[in-house]
Structure formats: structure tokens, C-alpha cells
Design a protein around this motif. Structure first.
Motif, PDB file in Angstrom:
ATOM      1  N   LYS A 192       6.459   7.382  -2.704  1.00 20.85           N
ATOM      2  CA  LYS A 192       6.522   8.461  -1.715  1.00 20.85           C
ATOM      3  C   LYS A 192       7.002   7.934  -0.363  1.00 20.85           C
ATOM      4  CE  LYS A 192       4.674  11.469  -4.511  1.00 20.85           C
ATOM      5  NZ  LYS A 192       5.547  12.331  -5.244  1.00 20.85           N
ATOM      6  N   GLY A 245      -2.577   8.409  -5.919  1.00 20.71           N
ATOM      7  CA  GLY A 245      -3.300   8.325  -4.655  1.00 20.71           C
ATOM      8  C   GLY A 245      -4.268   7.164  -4.543  1.00 20.71           C
ATOM      9  N   PHE A 284       5.701  11.712   4.004  1.00 22.12           N
ATOM     10  CA  PHE A 284       4.812  12.465   3.120  1.00 22.12           C
ATOM     11  C   PHE A 284       3.396  11.901   3.163  1.00 22.12           C
ATOM     12  CE2 PHE A 284       2.661  12.766  -0.992  1.00 22.12           C
ATOM     13  CZ  PHE A 284       2.596  14.143  -1.150  1.00 22.12           C
ATOM     14  N   MET A 285       3.284  10.575   3.125  1.00 19.34           N
ATOM     15  CA  MET A 285       1.985   9.920   2.970  1.00 19.34           C
ATOM     16  C   MET A 285       1.096  10.044   4.207  1.00 19.34           C
ATOM     17  SD  MET A 285       1.888   8.465  -0.106  1.00 19.34           S
ATOM     18  CE  MET A 285       0.751   7.096  -0.031  1.00 19.34           C
ATOM     19  N   LYS A 286       1.654   9.807   5.379  1.00 17.87           N
ATOM     20  CA  LYS A 286       0.809   9.742   6.577  1.00 17.87           C
ATOM     21  C   LYS A 286       0.252  11.092   7.021  1.00 17.87           C
ATOM     22  CE  LYS A 286       1.710   5.286   8.482  1.00 17.87           C
ATOM     23  NZ  LYS A 286       2.139   4.488   9.621  1.00 17.87           N
ATOM     24  N   PRO A 287       1.074  12.144   7.136  1.00 20.72           N
ATOM     25  CA  PRO A 287       0.498  13.429   7.559  1.00 20.72           C
ATOM     26  C   PRO A 287      -0.543  13.971   6.582  1.00 20.72           C
ATOM     27  CG  PRO A 287       2.881  13.481   7.785  1.00 20.72           C
ATOM     28  CD  PRO A 287       2.536  12.226   7.037  1.00 20.72           C
ATOM     29  N   SER A 288      -0.428  13.614   5.330  1.00 20.33           N
ATOM     30  CA  SER A 288      -1.383  14.064   4.312  1.00 20.33           C
ATOM     31  C   SER A 288      -2.676  13.244   4.323  1.00 20.33           C
ATOM     32  CB  SER A 288      -0.748  13.973   2.921  1.00 20.33           C
ATOM     33  OG  SER A 288       0.438  14.718   2.869  1.00 20.33           O
ATOM     34  N   GLN A 289      -2.752  12.256   5.209  1.00 24.40           N
ATOM     35  CA  GLN A 289      -3.922  11.368   5.327  1.00 24.40           C
ATOM     36  C   GLN A 289      -4.115  10.476   4.107  1.00 24.40           C
ATOM     37  OE1 GLN A 289      -5.427  11.252   8.347  1.00 24.40           O
ATOM     38  NE2 GLN A 289      -3.935  12.804   8.904  1.00 24.40           N
ATOM     39  N   LEU A 290      -3.087  10.335   3.276  1.00 30.95           N
ATOM     40  CA  LEU A 290      -3.218   9.495   2.083  1.00 30.95           C
ATOM     41  C   LEU A 290      -3.324   8.021   2.457  1.00 30.95           C
ATOM     42  CD1 LEU A 290      -0.713  11.328  -0.273  1.00 30.95           C
ATOM     43  CD2 LEU A 290      -3.203  11.230  -0.491  1.00 30.95           C
TER      44      LEU A 290
END
Length: 192
Positions: free
Chosen positions: A131, A87, A135-141
Motif C-alpha cells: 500500500k 494490517g 493510504f496507510m497513514k491517514p487510516s492510522q494503520l
């Protein structure tokens, strides 16, 4: 234009290295003078020591830190290339910021504010990840990493972030997709 590329990936045949080489060749063809600081090849020590940390104005810096600061001073543009691990950026890249972007060089505290001292610099960040974008964007990563770097480091030091480009699913995509990503990387640095 003077452009400094800071690469943080341990493998010489990595996609990060391919981005670095593509950017170097592309900018050189556009009459940029380009230098590369490959942190792993340099065996850059990312560990901030107590002496270095407690010396608040950091006037007694090790030679390797002065070398990196001189390279940044030379550059008008800084291009950072690294993978996403757990992350965030690799420890060697974080240590580069900890040790090189010092008080009195990258920023200066005054009584009620912080002054960024790298106001004349532009930054472009290329960050790869295994990833997917889904996966990355909705998780706010993505937004959290952009905020931490673009605001927490670069804006704090007065730099202008031109682009922070993520390349997703890098180990899982085909050669054509990677070639498309490399072409995209060239178009991103065209604005420098």
C-alpha cells in the motif's frame, strides 16, 4: 556488536530478503557479528500449544524455543524484517513472539507490575507493504502497527526501539526506488 536478524518472508527472492542481505553485508563491514534467523527456512512452528500456554512460567519449553532464546540472549541488537499482511505481521512472526518471548525470559510478572527482562537489547523493525503511504497513514494503520509492536511487545519486554521503518508500495515501485530503499535501510542500522 552482536546483531540478530529475524526474517519472516517465504520467498528467497523477496524484497524482504534483499533488505536482510543488504543489512547483513553492511553491518558485517562495520565489524558486527551478524546471525540470521529465517523463520520460513527454519520451518519455525508459530503455534502456541495449550501445554506451553497454560504453563504460566513456561519452564518446560521445546528445544526450538530454547535455541531462539539463546540467539536473542547472544544479541545486543535485533533487526526484524517482514511484510505487512492484513494490517499486521505474518502469522509466523506473531507466533515467534508468542512462543519465544516468554514469561521469565522476555518479561516477568511481579505483584503489581511487569518487568521487561530484555533491557539491554535494541530493536530495529523493517516492515514492507504493498500500500501507499497516502493510504496507510491517514487510516492510522502505521501508528496502530507501531503501537502494537513498539509498545505492546518491545517496550513491554524492556527493549529500546531505535527505528520502525516502513517501505511503501514495494511491489509497485521501480528498481531505482528499491535501490533507494535499500540504501535507506543501511542508514537506519548505522545507528546500531
Amino acid at each position: 556488536m552482536n546483531t540478530l536478524i529475524i526474517l519472516a518472508h517465504p520467498c528467497e527472492d523477496s524484497f524482504n530478503a534483499a533488505i536482510c542481505n543488504e543489512i547483513k553485508d553492511h553491518l558485517t563491514s562495520k565489524n558486527h557479528e551478524v546471525k540470521i534467523r529465517d523463520l520460513y527456512k527454519l520451518k519455525f512452528d508459530p503455534v502456541l500449544t495449550e501445554d506451553n500456554h497454560t504453563n504460566f512460567y513456561q519452564t518446560k519449553l521445546p528445544k526450538e524455543v530454547h535455541v531462539e532464546q539463546n540467539e536473542i540472549t547472544w544479541a545486543e541488537n535485533l533487526v526484524f524484517i517482514f511484510p505487512t499482511w492484513w494490517g499486521g505481521m505474518p502469522a509466523i512472526m506473531k507466533g515467534y513472539f508468542d512462543r519465544v518471548f516468554t514469561n521469565g525470559f522476555a518479561f516477568r510478572f511481579s505483584e503489581k507490575q511487569v518487568d521487561g527482562l530484555l533491557k539491554d537489547k535494541k530493536a530495529v523493525i523493517f516492515q514492507t507493504t504493498s500500500k501507499t503511504e497516502e493510504f496507510m497513514k491517514p487510516s492510522q494503520l502505521v501508528s496502530s502497527m507501531e503501537t502494537a509492536m513498539d509498545v505492546g511487545i518491545f517496550e513491554y519486554c524492556g527493549m529500546t526501539v531505535i527505528a520502525h521503518k516502513f517501505f511503501y508500495s514495494v511491489p509497485h515501485v521501480n528498481k531505482e526506488s528499491r535501490l533507494t530503499m535499500l540504501k535507506e535501510a543501511k542508514s537506519v542500522v548505522d545507528i546500531l
